[in-house]
Design a protein around this motif. Structure first.
Motif, mmCIF file in Angstrom:
data_model
loop_
_atom_site.group_PDB
_atom_site.id
_atom_site.type_symbol
_atom_site.label_atom_id
_atom_site.label_comp_id
_atom_site.label_asym_id
_atom_site.label_seq_id
_atom_site.Cartn_x
_atom_site.Cartn_y
_atom_site.Cartn_z
ATOM 1 N N LEU A 382 0.804 -1.225 0.000
ATOM 2 C CA LEU A 382 0.000 0.000 0.000
ATOM 3 C C LEU A 382 0.837 1.276 0.000
ATOM 4 N N HIS A 383 2.158 1.150 0.005
ATOM 5 C CA HIS A 383 3.002 2.316 0.287
ATOM 6 C C HIS A 383 2.850 3.439 -0.730
ATOM 7 N N ASP A 384 2.328 3.137 -1.938
ATOM 8 C CA ASP A 384 2.308 4.143 -2.998
ATOM 9 C C ASP A 384 0.907 4.437 -3.522
ATOM 10 N N VAL A 385 -0.131 3.889 -2.894
ATOM 11 C CA VAL A 385 -1.465 4.018 -3.483
ATOM 12 C C VAL A 385 -2.040 5.425 -3.346
ATOM 13 N N ASN A 386 -1.441 6.264 -2.510
ATOM 14 C CA ASN A 386 -1.940 7.636 -2.329
ATOM 15 C C ASN A 386 -1.035 8.671 -2.986
ATOM 16 N N TRP A 387 -0.249 8.253 -3.954
ATOM 17 C CA TRP A 387 0.724 9.173 -4.530
ATOM 18 C C TRP A 387 0.089 10.376 -5.234
ATOM 19 N N ARG A 388 -1.173 10.225 -5.676
ATOM 20 C CA ARG A 388 -1.843 11.334 -6.367
ATOM 21 C C ARG A 388 -2.369 12.406 -5.417
ATOM 22 N N ALA A 389 -2.423 12.122 -4.134
ATOM 23 C CA ALA A 389 -2.934 13.104 -3.174
ATOM 24 C C ALA A 389 -2.006 14.313 -3.119
ATOM 25 N N HIS A 390 -2.576 15.467 -2.761
ATOM 26 C CA HIS A 390 -1.765 16.687 -2.630
ATOM 27 C C HIS A 390 -0.690 16.463 -1.571
ATOM 28 N N PRO A 391 0.551 16.887 -1.840
ATOM 29 C CA PRO A 391 1.637 16.642 -0.881
ATOM 30 C C PRO A 391 1.342 17.106 0.538
ATOM 31 N N ASP A 392 0.571 18.195 0.683
ATOM 32 C CA ASP A 392 0.277 18.715 2.018
ATOM 33 C C ASP A 392 -0.638 17.779 2.815
ATOM 34 N N TYR A 393 -1.383 16.918 2.106
ATOM 35 C CA TYR A 393 -2.346 16.043 2.776
ATOM 36 C C TYR A 393 -2.085 14.561 2.502
ATOM 37 N N THR A 401 -6.599 5.895 4.429
ATOM 38 C CA THR A 401 -6.776 4.768 3.519
ATOM 39 C C THR A 401 -6.918 3.461 4.278
ATOM 40 N N THR A 402 -6.078 3.264 5.272
ATOM 41 C CA THR A 402 -6.109 1.983 5.987
ATOM 42 C C THR A 402 -7.061 2.002 7.176
#
Length: 537
Positions: A382-393, A401-402
């Motif tokens: 799961l380490h990369d599944v949120n890569w599209r989120a804004h860096p601040d959040y 996610t989890t």
């Protein structure tokens, strides 16, 4: 519009098979993917359409809609379905039929439980539904309902062992599970709608519930350490238990309670204004009207069966229908890991990297128990599944996610462990108050381990883009308190300022000295050629 028609509409022409679905759901036992599969559950209180999608062993909810129709309200008194409930149920099923057609489902099945099987006008209403919607209804008996609900629990808990209790509007089912199977399954009339017709006041109701439960105990036994609760009334009570306790993680699946806490919560509910409880918990008025009777059943249920722990399952008959179709090798897979594999495949930048990352980090986790290694593996996937989120959040998105995702085979402590680890994969300092409160569900030791894993993910994920094992090897010497990185000779240029900083941060987190060296090469005569002294640090 039955399952075959839907399958042909979606371009699927698979052979028919026995079971609740008209066509095989899992034609390929090895597949992880699952095309859209729908289940309509016509219960005594609610009518629901669920469409499953994603990993075959742990499917996600592509669509989920419920209407509290109250078909079974007044059934015990009149012997017939509730007239208003019939109108609402038919309107709901017409909508569901159109929704299913619009989603081009590969499969759709509809089951009905206590109200439809017990009402005098059940067969006539069933025929009307089929004529006006094109949907074929399967009316199942009580033991079959118990079996399917128990299989739903096994969908989320493959290793679950104990007693499953599914409460509906007009019935309550019990089933014994263990070793991945359902062993005994029985049905009773302890649904709240039916209990509304019991005379004799509070004492008469209490005596009736006690008598029925003792008879059920004779059928399923009383040596069950774990009790798994399925059904909307149980979930409503659990949500109120969270409110009473000030529990910070509002996820009902795998929420754990003790019999003592349940008794306290039931007493607390009896003292509260129902309108206030609804405002605090979001429980509907229809559901809240059934809670007092469900509380009386639950109080005696834990008294008669004396479980040590009580768990809430969000999985029930609908998931059990899906589980019924799974081949045995698919059932044996880990639902958490399967879900994480699917999330990585669908959302990460480099699908397949998580497995490489896991094996790269394994030297840090020698002698860890299998359950902890399982969580570490899930975090790597799961380490990369949120890569599209804004860096601040992004860090907060990882945590959510989890801790909030629909993941089976994961208790609340495991959710928080994964959330903290993935958050620290992006953020190394501080936690927002909301997250800090939830983190309090973990021990200090587990919290420290989760932060360590986060720093390990932070280093390993950026060390090399084609797989960290191609760039170097981690070696950990706990007794010497040394963390060593052995670099491949042709990959030394990867280890510069940012990589070195993150590697040092990981070493500091585990209380070790950071060391690096270049892997030795071998001459043609087999002797080792050492690296230059400057390569050691």
């Amino acid at each position: 519009m039955d399952g075959n028609a839907l399958a042909e509409t979606a371009g699927h022409k698979t052979p028919t098979t026995s079971g609740l679905f008209d066509t095989p759901v899992f034609a390929d036992p090895q597949t992880r993917a699952l095309t859209h599969v729908g289940v309509i559950d016509v219960g005594s209180n609610s009518v629901r359409l669920v469409v499953f999608d994603g990993a075959a062993r742990s499917p996600a909810y592509f669509f989920n809609e419920k209407v509290l129709c109250g078909l079974g309200r007044g059934l015990a008194e009149t012997g017939k379905l509730n007239p208003e409930g019939r109108v609402r149920a038919l309107a709901t099923l017409k909508r569901f039929a159109l929704l299913a057609r619009g989603m081009s489902l590969s499969n759709l099945t509809m089951v009905a439980t206590a109200a439809m099987r017990e009402a005098e006008d059940g067969p006539e209403f069933c025929a009307q539904i089929e004529q006006e919607t094109g949907l074929r209804m399967r009316v199942i008996d009580g033991p079959e309902e118990a079996r399917l609900s128990a299989q739903g629990v096994l969908t989320g808990w493959p290793d679950a062992k104990g007693l499953v209790c599914d409460i509906g509007g007009n019935s309550m089912e019990l089933a014994v599970i263990g070793d991945g199977k359902v062993h005994r399954n029985v049905s009773s009339g302890l649904g709240p709608f039916r209990l509304q017709q019991i005379g004799g006041g509070k004492k008469g109701l209490r005596d009736h519930i006690g008598t029925v439960l003792k008879d059920l105990r004779e059928q399923v036994g009383d040596h069950h350490d774990a009790l798994y609760l399925v059904g909307g009334s149980w979930r409503a009570i659990a949500r109120m238990d969270m409110e009473r306790r000030g529990y910070p993680l509002k996820v009902l699946h795998e929420y754990a309670m003790t019999p003592k806490a349940i008794r306290k919560t039931i007493d607390w509910i009896n003292e509260q204004d129902p309108a206030r409880l609804r405002a605090l918990t979001g429980v509907s008025a229809e559901r809240m009207s059934l809670v007092p009777l469900a509380c009386q059943v639950l109080r005696q249920l834990v008294h008669v069966f004396t479980p040590k722990n009580v768990y809430i399952s969000s999985y029930g008959i609908r998931e059990g229908i899906l589980y019924d179709q799974m081949p045995e090798d698919l059932r044996r897979r880990d639902p958490l890991i399967e879900a994480c594999h699917f999330m990585e495949f669908s959302s990460s930048r480099i699908p397949g990297f998580g497995r490489k990352l896991y094996h790269f980090l394994l030297p840090l986790y020698r002698n860890r128990p299998a359950e902890r290694l399982r969580l570490i593996r899930a975090a790597c996937l799961l380490h990369d599944v949120n890569w599209r989120a804004h860096p601040d959040y992004r860090a907060d998105a990882c945590f959510d996610t989890t801790t909030r995702a629909n993941l089976g085979g994961l208790d609340h402590q495991g959710r928080v462990y994964l959330g903290i680890a993935l958050m620290h994969r992006y953020k190394t300092n501080g936690m927002r108050p909301r997250i800090k409160e939830i983190a309090g569900l973990m021990s200090d030791k587990d919290l420290a381990e989760a932060k360590m894993l986060g720093r390990a993910l932070r280093f390993g994920a950026m060390f090399s883009m084609d797989g960290p094992e191609n760039a170097g090897e981690l070696r950990f010497y706990p007794k010497k308190a040394v963390l060593e990185l052995v670099l491949e000779r042709d990959m030394q240029a990867l280890f510069t300022e940012v990589a070195e900083q993150r590697f040092s941060s990981l070493a500091n987190q585990i209380g070790a000295e950071a060391k690096t060296r270049v892997r030795r090469t071998h001459n043609s005569n087999g002797s080792a050629a050492g690296a230059s002294p400057s390569a050691e640090s």
